[in-house]
Scaffold this active site. Structure first.
Site, PDB file in Angstrom:
ATOM      1  N   PHE A  14      87.258   5.702 -54.884  1.00  0.00           N
ATOM      2  CA  PHE A  14      86.602   6.826 -55.561  1.00  0.00           C
ATOM      3  C   PHE A  14      86.476   6.526 -57.051  1.00  0.00           C
ATOM      4  O   PHE A  14      87.130   7.139 -57.882  1.00  0.00           O
ATOM      5  CB  PHE A  14      87.457   8.073 -55.317  1.00  0.00           C
ATOM      6  CG  PHE A  14      86.683   9.358 -55.265  1.00  0.00           C
ATOM      7  CD1 PHE A  14      85.742   9.575 -54.287  1.00  0.00           C
ATOM      8  CD2 PHE A  14      86.931  10.366 -56.172  1.00  0.00           C
ATOM      9  CE1 PHE A  14      85.046  10.771 -54.208  1.00  0.00           C
ATOM     10  CE2 PHE A  14      86.252  11.569 -56.106  1.00  0.00           C
ATOM     11  CZ  PHE A  14      85.307  11.760 -55.126  1.00  0.00           C
ATOM     12  N   HIS A  15      85.652   5.548 -57.384  1.00  0.00           N
ATOM     13  CA  HIS A  15      85.428   5.216 -58.780  1.00  0.00           C
ATOM     14  C   HIS A  15      84.361   6.159 -59.345  1.00  0.00           C
ATOM     15  O   HIS A  15      84.006   7.150 -58.712  1.00  0.00           O
ATOM     16  CB  HIS A  15      85.062   3.732 -58.934  1.00  0.00           C
ATOM     17  CG  HIS A  15      83.860   3.326 -58.146  1.00  0.00           C
ATOM     18  ND1 HIS A  15      82.589   3.430 -58.639  1.00  0.00           N
ATOM     19  CD2 HIS A  15      83.738   2.826 -56.880  1.00  0.00           C
ATOM     20  CE1 HIS A  15      81.726   3.013 -57.721  1.00  0.00           C
ATOM     21  NE2 HIS A  15      82.400   2.645 -56.640  1.00  0.00           N
TER      22      HIS A  15
END
Length: 89
Positions: A14-15
């Site tokens: 989850f960048h």
């Protein structure tokens, strides 16, 4: 209120890009949207800063909770986004 669970399947986790896509999709709905991680940490699904602090990585469980008029379609759309690996693969 509707609660669904998913697993992050995109290899990079989850960048910034997935967080931005999630936030943008969440903001399409009137429902209040909250996200929780496995440790019970909670964030507003419409806040990119909140989402970025969750520490989601590949294989992390994500809990999406929505409450409001369009809660059903909101959780479905957000879970679809997660399940489709945010379009990364």
């Amino acid at each position: 209120m509707i609660v669904v669970e998913g697993v992050l399947q995109n290899k990079t986790g989850f960048h910034i890009r997935p967080a931005q896509l999630f936030m943008e999709k969440a903001n399409e709905f009137k429902a209040n949207i909250m996200v929780r991680n496995e440790e019970g940490m909670e964030a507003d699904g419409k806040s990119i800063l909140g989402l970025m602090t969750m520490g989601f990585e590949y294989g992390s469980k994500i809990v999406i909770e929505a409450s409001g008029d369009d809660e059903e379609i909101a959780v479905k759309a957000l879970l679809d986004l997660v399940n489709n690996k945010f379009g990364e693969e």
